[in-house]
Structures are given as C-alpha cells and as structure tokens.
Design a protein around this motif. Sequence first.
Motif, PDB file in Angstrom:
ATOM      1  N   LYS A 381      34.890 -32.064  29.068  1.00 19.07           N
ATOM      2  CA  LYS A 381      36.007 -32.650  28.317  1.00 19.07           C
ATOM      3  C   LYS A 381      35.853 -32.349  26.825  1.00 19.07           C
ATOM      4  N   ARG A 382      34.627 -32.445  26.327  1.00 16.55           N
ATOM      5  CA  ARG A 382      34.390 -32.155  24.913  1.00 16.55           C
ATOM      6  C   ARG A 382      34.698 -30.683  24.607  1.00 16.55           C
ATOM      7  N   GLU A 383      34.274 -29.784  25.489  1.00 16.47           N
ATOM      8  CA  GLU A 383      34.545 -28.363  25.300  1.00 16.47           C
ATOM      9  C   GLU A 383      36.044 -28.076  25.342  1.00 16.47           C
ATOM     10  N   MET A 384      36.763 -28.704  26.271  1.00 26.80           N
ATOM     11  CA  MET A 384      38.201 -28.464  26.398  1.00 26.80           C
ATOM     12  C   MET A 384      38.966 -29.043  25.211  1.00 26.80           C
ATOM     13  N   SER A 385      38.476 -30.145  24.696  1.00 30.72           N
ATOM     14  CA  SER A 385      39.092 -30.718  23.488  1.00 30.72           C
ATOM     15  C   SER A 385      38.974 -29.737  22.335  1.00 30.72           C
ATOM     16  N   TYR A 386      37.806 -29.107  22.227  1.00 26.30           N
ATOM     17  CA  TYR A 386      37.596 -28.109  21.185  1.00 26.30           C
ATOM     18  C   TYR A 386      38.543 -26.921  21.380  1.00 26.30           C
ATOM     19  N   LEU A 387      38.861 -26.617  22.651  1.00 26.16           N
ATOM     20  CA  LEU A 387      39.738 -25.484  22.973  1.00 26.16           C
ATOM     21  C   LEU A 387      41.212 -25.862  22.949  1.00 26.16           C
ATOM     22  N   LYS A 443      31.943 -22.758  31.836  1.00 25.39           N
ATOM     23  CA  LYS A 443      30.925 -21.726  31.664  1.00 25.39           C
ATOM     24  C   LYS A 443      30.045 -22.014  30.448  1.00 25.39           C
ATOM     25  N   ASN A 444      30.631 -22.624  29.418  1.00 26.66           N
ATOM     26  CA  ASN A 444      29.820 -23.013  28.261  1.00 26.66           C
ATOM     27  C   ASN A 444      28.849 -24.125  28.624  1.00 26.66           C
TER      28      ASN A 444
END
Length: 557
Positions: A381-387, A443-444
């Motif tokens: 969720k944190r990665e997708m928020s960044y994206l 993947k990250n």
Amino acid sequence: MLTNLYIENIAVIEKTSVDLDKGLNVLTGETGAGKSIIIDSINAVLGSRTSRDLIRNGCENAFVSAEFTQPSERAVQALAEFGFEPEDGAFILQRELKLNGSGKCRINGRPATAAVLRAAAVYLINIHGQHESYELMSPELHINYIDKLADDEKELAEYREAFGRYKALRAELDRSQYDEAERERRLDLLRYQTEELENAGMYVGEYEDLTEQRSRIENKERIAAAFSEAKELLNGGDDTDGAIQALEQASASLDGITGVYADVAPLNERLNNAVYELEDILNEIAGMSDDADSDAESLEEIEDRLDLIRRLGRKYGNTIEEMLDFLEKARAELEKLESYEENREALENDCKNAYDTAKRLAVGLSELRSATAKKFSAEVKREMSYLDMPNVELVVRQTSRELDNNGCDDIEILISTNPGEEPKPVAKIASGGELSRMMLAIKNVLADKDDIDTLIFDEVDTGISGSAAQKVGLKLKEVSRSRQVICVTHQAQIAALADNHYKIAKTVSGGKTYTSVSPLDHEGRRNELARIIGGVEITKATLDYAEEMLSQSTVIQ
C-alpha cells in the motif's frame, strides 16, 4: 536475463534483432510504431496462444527467438525436469509460426512444445501489462507472494514432506478398505493363484532344462550311435585295437629304450598321461551313454511339463522368473489380507499421526502467513501510494481450507482503488495500468525474495504523467538494480532513467510497412525525449529540457 530478441515476419516487423542488457531497458516510439508487437513477439516465444494474423502479410511463416543468459538455479532445475540443460550458460527459446498451423518450438535447438515454453517462461521472465498480469489475476497464485515475503521455504518444505507422507498413507488405507465380500473374493483368488504356482514347483532355468531333455530324447538314436562309435574308436572292437591300445603300445616301445636314450623318458611320460586322459574320457562317455539309455522321463511327460509352464505363463508372466515374482507378491498381499484387521488398525493409527503432524505444521505456517500478510499489505500500500495511487486499500484475505500442498490456507489479495469502496478481488477492480503499478509495487516489496531475472512492464504509465510518471520511473529504476527490467513507455520521465534506451520506428517503403528497433546513443536519446515531450514540432527548448532530464537521471543513477 533476456540478452537477445530476434523477430522475423511478425506483423509489420520484417526482421529485427535487439540486444538487451541488465538494468532498466526502455522502449519508446510513436503510437502505432509497433511497441505492442514486441510484447506480442515475446509472448509468442514464451508459448502463449497466437493468431495467424500475427504473421506478416504476404509471408507463410514467422519466427521469434529469445536468448536468456545466466539463468537462475531455480530456472535451471525447472528446465532440467523437462530434459533441457543450458548450453554455454544460456537457454535459447525459439518458436516458428506457420499459416497452416504447423509451427515448431525449440529450446537450445531441441524440439519442445508450446506448453513446455510456457512452463519454462514462468522461471525466466514475468510480463506485466493489461493482458499479462496473470499472477495478480490468478487468486490461487497470491499465496506465493506471502510465502516469498515470509521467507518460509524451510517451513513449507517441512510441511510438504509431512503432507506427502500423510497422502501416501491415506491412499494405502483407502486401497486396503475392502468391503467384506470384496475381501473374500480377493482372498479366494490369491489362494488359488498361490496354490497353483506353488503346486507347479517351478525353478529358474527349468524350461531350458526340459527343452534340452526333449532334444536328447528326440535324438536318442543319433546320440547312442555317436557314443558307440566313440567308445569303439577309443577302446577297440572285437577285431581291432583302439586309440588307447595304440598309445599303450607306443609307450611300451619307448620304455624299452629309456635305458640307452634318457631324453625319451619325458616323451614316454606324456604318452602315459595321454592314455590316462583317454581312459577318463572313455569312462565319461560310458556314463553319459548309460544315462541316455536309462532316461526315465518319457517325451510325453516332458511335453506335459512344458505345456504346464506355458499355460501358467499366459496368466502370471512370460518367464519363470516373472511367475515366481508374481507368486512372492501374491503371498505378501495374501498375508496382508489375512491379517486385515490387525494391519488396518496399525495403518489407521499411522495415518492419523501423519495427519496430525501435517496439520500442526500447516497451522504454524498459517500463523506465519497471517503475520506476514499484514506486513505485505502495509508495504505494498505504501509503494502504491508513492506510485500515485494514494487512496488504494489493500487487504490480504486468508481463509482456512482442507490440507493441500500449500497447507491449510486460501489467500487472495483484495483491492479498492477509490475511497469508500469495499476491497474486492483484483481481477474485478484494477485496470491495466493499475495492475502494472500494483505489480511494480509488489516487486519492490519482494525485491530481495523474488528470483525471476527479467521483468517486463507494459502500460505501467497508463493514466499518469508529471511527478507520478517520475515516481514510477524511480521505482522501475529501483527494481532494475537487482534484476533486468524492460519497460514500454510513453513517458519521458521514465525513458530518461533508462540504462539502455531503444527506439521503435515505423517506415513505409514500396507500399509496405516496416518496423525497426534501434539502440540510442546520448544524442539519439535527447532527440527521442524531445519528441515525447514536444510532439511533432521539436524546439530548442524541448531539446534543452530533454538534455536536463538526462543530466538529472545521471545523478540518480
């Protein structure tokens, strides 16, 4: 890592070869230039279903080849199961498509099938786009994400060993649970079979012995005549001396001169030895002659015995060895069935204990997954928020099920991309661009756990621009530090971060369309970025901005 892609007669591509490298590889080009054809070609060589329309107009066949170097140990092991080994540290996958449908697939020059190509591709490359995010669209595969993040390979292997033992015992117990009537029928059959074979009293080599005896009886007169003639030649007849007598006379002659000719003594000794040897041969011939004359078994008895062996062979095996092996197995099964109650009770206890062990390990695995699922949700969720997907909600739904090869869990990722909406299965919610960004985020999160060497992202920039595109590019760059990333993009912010930049261009010549793929140097990249930024008209300002983007990307690298 995918190091070379060769394409021939695919759609508008007549012939092109692309050498790819590690890091972030970016493909750009004008709309309609053929970027999607590159992805279609890769899908084709990976065994995906293809249409005849993919073959270039006017051509009878098409060909795609993909070379993967430095494959992971997991990929090597997986392909070894299909009978393929790397050559010079590489796997070359090839596929030929024909209009008549009779295409061919090969791995390292050896024939394969499309199904084998698909199975191999799972360990060599992942393609993420609107139509290729199979992992995300397949809930049964979501458990793999959690297991990778949990790093539970040891626990999973221990569970699978226990579950395998339980399955084997369960299958044996199921096979043993005859109803009483069936058990009695089986007992009757086994008793008849063992009795019939035991009464036959066969031994290994008996058939050959009987065949030889039959041959002797059938040639009895010829054998007797030969023995008689041999005995007469050795021992003489009523009016003639035989070989033995002749040798004895020769020995007596030499014996008379040994006193005056000492060198004759050794020769005389050899003659005496020859006499002894011929007498021994004569005795053996006489014995064999007597045996042949006194053979008690008649030809009819031997034929009956051979017929019995052949008749039993039709039921129990082609040779006596096979029949005796059948007898041993029948005895073992008979013993099991006769002590059925005792064996069943022991088997039931073993089966229950094996199940309890597998269940205990599955519960432990489930608890580990439960803790990991919360971590997975938060980090993705944190990665997708960044994206540029700040409103996404991600839930890992974990439910119990009967034991299977993965334990006692059903795991599915649920997602909501809009505020106020309940999270639902990924396949029902996410668009192509969202799927690509979600996969990029995963993947990250799994960067240190995932062992797929090559990732392809298509449409990862769909619906985004500006800073959001810059963020996606930075994440792609981050992923590419531990594996090869290939990205088809329309965004200059992403293209500027490439380690290797390729331009896909379309030309028309002689009424035919041609597409080429070419690596770009610094000047070529600057012009291509300027085209993406400024469109048809490229100005000095757009060129300067493109140069600035390339300079900034060098600092990031």
